[in-house]
Design an enzyme around this catalytic site. Structure first.
Site, PDB file in Angstrom:
ATOM      1  N   PHE A   1     -17.436  -8.074 -36.556  1.00 42.37           N
ATOM      2  CA  PHE A   1     -16.801  -7.551 -35.342  1.00 42.37           C
ATOM      3  C   PHE A   1     -17.777  -6.602 -34.653  1.00 42.37           C
ATOM      4  CE2 PHE A   1     -13.394  -8.494 -38.375  1.00 42.37           C
ATOM      5  CZ  PHE A   1     -12.583  -9.331 -37.614  1.00 42.37           C
TER       6      PHE A   1
ATOM      7  N   LYS B   1     -10.614 -13.427 -36.732  1.00 45.09           N
ATOM      8  CA  LYS B   1     -11.770 -13.280 -35.834  1.00 45.09           C
ATOM      9  C   LYS B   1     -11.507 -13.950 -34.493  1.00 45.09           C
ATOM     10  CE  LYS B   1     -16.035 -12.900 -34.324  1.00 45.09           C
ATOM     11  NZ  LYS B   1     -16.614 -11.642 -33.860  1.00 45.09           N
TER      12      LYS B   1
ATOM     13  N   CYS C   1     -20.008 -14.747 -27.677  1.00 51.55           N
ATOM     14  CA  CYS C   1     -18.770 -14.887 -28.450  1.00 51.55           C
ATOM     15  C   CYS C   1     -17.585 -15.413 -27.655  1.00 51.55           C
ATOM     16  CB  CYS C   1     -18.397 -13.540 -29.087  1.00 51.55           C
ATOM     17  SG  CYS C   1     -19.572 -12.965 -30.326  1.00 51.55           S
TER      18      CYS C   1
ATOM     19  N   VAL D   1     -26.387 -11.500 -35.728  1.00 57.73           N
ATOM     20  CA  VAL D   1     -25.475 -11.052 -36.787  1.00 57.73           C
ATOM     21  C   VAL D   1     -26.219 -10.845 -38.092  1.00 57.73           C
ATOM     22  CG1 VAL D   1     -23.469 -11.693 -38.185  1.00 57.73           C
ATOM     23  CG2 VAL D   1     -23.466 -12.119 -35.715  1.00 57.73           C
TER      24      VAL D   1
ATOM     25  N   THR E   1     -18.892 -17.000 -37.205  1.00 56.51           N
ATOM     26  CA  THR E   1     -17.550 -17.234 -36.672  1.00 56.51           C
ATOM     27  C   THR E   1     -17.227 -18.714 -36.795  1.00 56.51           C
ATOM     28  OG1 THR E   1     -17.795 -15.396 -35.132  1.00 56.51           O
ATOM     29  CG2 THR E   1     -16.077 -17.014 -34.639  1.00 56.51           C
TER      30      THR E   1
ATOM     31  N   ASP F   1     -34.726 -17.119 -42.680  1.00 56.02           N
ATOM     32  CA  ASP F   1     -34.629 -17.945 -41.487  1.00 56.02           C
ATOM     33  C   ASP F   1     -35.680 -19.048 -41.567  1.00 56.02           C
ATOM     34  OD1 ASP F   1     -33.173 -17.240 -38.544  1.00 56.02           O
ATOM     35  OD2 ASP F   1     -34.773 -18.741 -38.498  1.00 56.02           O
TER      36      ASP F   1
ATOM     37  N   ASN G   1     -10.954 -12.061 -30.653  1.00 50.95           N
ATOM     38  CA  ASN G   1     -11.764 -12.334 -29.470  1.00 50.95           C
ATOM     39  C   ASN G   1     -10.937 -12.945 -28.344  1.00 50.95           C
ATOM     40  OD1 ASN G   1     -14.079 -11.279 -30.515  1.00 50.95           O
ATOM     41  ND2 ASN G   1     -15.097 -13.216 -30.891  1.00 50.95           N
TER      42      ASN G   1
END
Length: 449
Positions: free
Chosen positions: A152, A208, A264, A11, A122, A30, A212
């Site tokens: 999404f 969200k 997901c 993401v 999420t 990161d 899903n």
């Protein structure tokens, strides 16, 4: 705008590259040094069509940079996105929010001037409230607003999804400055006119999960209809088309197969179930979908074993496709993992091929699995060929070549990518999903004509 993105996984990296392509100044952050070193060298940590070129172009333009240090990019940013992982927590199915809360603590110490902290990960309902509380407790003087901005993105089509979204959802907690900032982030999409939906923060978080869960329900529904079709002599593909043409239902996610997987649906349905139970509003439909999807993998294994005469011990089974879907290297919760392990437990020898997933598969599958360089090498000497993932290169196989390579002409098509009559005329026994005995007779008659 100046944007910092915490987390350079699927993401975070896709979002960062696309936002940079919009003209924003983006830094992807990161803690894994090897990942940042690879990105600086132009090597992608994931496979996503078009991503490497997009990153290369924006790095060259000076719009996209990478860092292991959070403080400086976050202090200079107008918007800081949290895009870290939220895997299922071991033991109870809740989302593990430790990475989100850890990022919030680090962001708090770096804030300088008004900053929007946007949660793209999420997360369950109420997470934004806790992130707000953490930042205020660490840095009481900070001027900031926490918003929810769920992604999404479909793996394999993520760049197009980001640049041509169905909708953009932003959940606010009352600060109009945050609304203006998020509108500016997505202003370059104005010509595409995607709906920019502003809601309450908790509503956005739930959107969200609800999206899903609903898609997982559609997949689970059509898989159960497929089982019924097999028992009553109907064809699930025709059923899916017949109901999908109804605009109230739609054709997407009505493809019968081995069950949903990926990064997901499994974790998000599980987390939503736990949230609902804790809130004393259990979601029985979603609970059932989770249970049915788990059972689905065992049903599929029985189908493969039956196609091999009821016994796979000592037989070589060729598996085409390992990733949970095509155009990605993502092996998380892929149906192939359960299918292959079950076949090995039953005594089969498994050989596999996937265009992008074999590197990850080697770390996840039994060491007895062998890997091939292509689909025909995979089929060499096999008793059965099982199509698990519908990569495009499996859609036009040379059946004559396959027939000569295999020791027994059995094809198990778990994605229904072929027509029965096409396979039968090449001398194969063909087993697919959701096509019953009466449908078989109808197809045989058509093929004979």
């Amino acid at each position: 705008m100046r944007i910092a993105i915490i987390g350079s996984g699927y993401v975070g990296l896709v979002s960062g590259a696309c936002l940079a392509d919009f003209g924003h100044e983006v830094t992807c952050i990161d803690k894994v040094h090897s990942k940042i070193d690879a990105l600086r060298a132009g090597r992608m940590p994931i496979f996503e069509p078009g991503l490497e070129h997009l990153v290369e172009r924006n790095v060259a333009a000076g719009q996209l940079t990478f860092s292991t240090e959070l403080a400086k990019p976050a202090s200079e940013a107008d918007v800081v996105f949290i895009a870290v992982g939220t895997p299922s927590r071991r033991g109870d199915g809740h989302a593990d929010l430790s990475y989100v809360y850890g990022a919030a603590r680090e962001i708090a110490g770096a804030l300088c001037g008004f900053t929007v902290v946007a949660i793209k990960s999420t997360v369950p309902v109420g997470t934004g409230d806790e992130v707000d509380r953490i930042i205020r407790s660490v840095n009481p003087a900070a001027d900031f607003a926490v918003v929810s901005n769920p992604e999404f993105l479909r793996e394999g089509a993520a760049i197009d999804d980001f640049k041509r979204p169905d909708r953009i959802v932003v959940g606010l907690a009352g600060d109009e400055r945050a609304r203006d900032a998020m509108a500016e982030v997505y202003r370059p999409l104005y010509l595409n006119k995607p709906p920019l939906i502003f809601t309450g923060r908790r509503t956005s978080e739930l959107i969200k999960y609800a999206a899903n869960a609903f898609l997982a329900l559609k997949i689970t529904f059509i898989n159960e209809i497929a089982d019924l079709c097999e028992n009553v002599g109907a064809n699930v593909q025709d059923v899916a088309r017949g109901i999908g043409l109804d605009n109230r239902i739609g054709p997407k996610f009505l493809h019968a197969g081995p069950g949903y997987g990926g990064s997901c649906f499994p974790k998000d349905t599980s987390a939503l179930v736990r949230t609902a139970q804790d809130s004393n509003a259990p979601l029985r439909l979603v609970e059932t979908a989770v249970a049915v999807n788990d059972q689905r993998k065992r049903t599929i294994v029985r189908k493969v074993v039956s196609a091999c005469g009821g016994n796979v011990r000592g037989k070589t089974i060729a598996i085409l496709g390992l990733t949970f879907k095509p155009n990605t290297d993502d092996m998380r919760e892929a149906p192939s993992l359960s299918i292959i392990q079950a076949l090995i437990d039953l005594g089969a020898q498994v050989r596999a091929f996937d265009p992008e997933g074999m590197t990850q598969a080697r770390t996840l599958l039994d060491s007895s699995v062998s890997y091939a360089e292509g689909p025909y090498e995979c089929a060499e000497g096999a008793e059965a060929l099982v199509i698990v993932t519908e990569w495009n290169q499996f859609r036009a196989l040379d059946f004559g070549r396959l027939r000569r390579a295999m020791s027994s002409a059995v094809m198990v098509d778990l994605r229904n990518i072929y027509k029965r009559e096409e396979i039968l005329k090449h001398g194969f026994r063909y087993v697919n999903v959701g096509e019953g005995a009466a449908a078989d007779l109808f197809t045989f008659a058509e093929a004979a004509e």
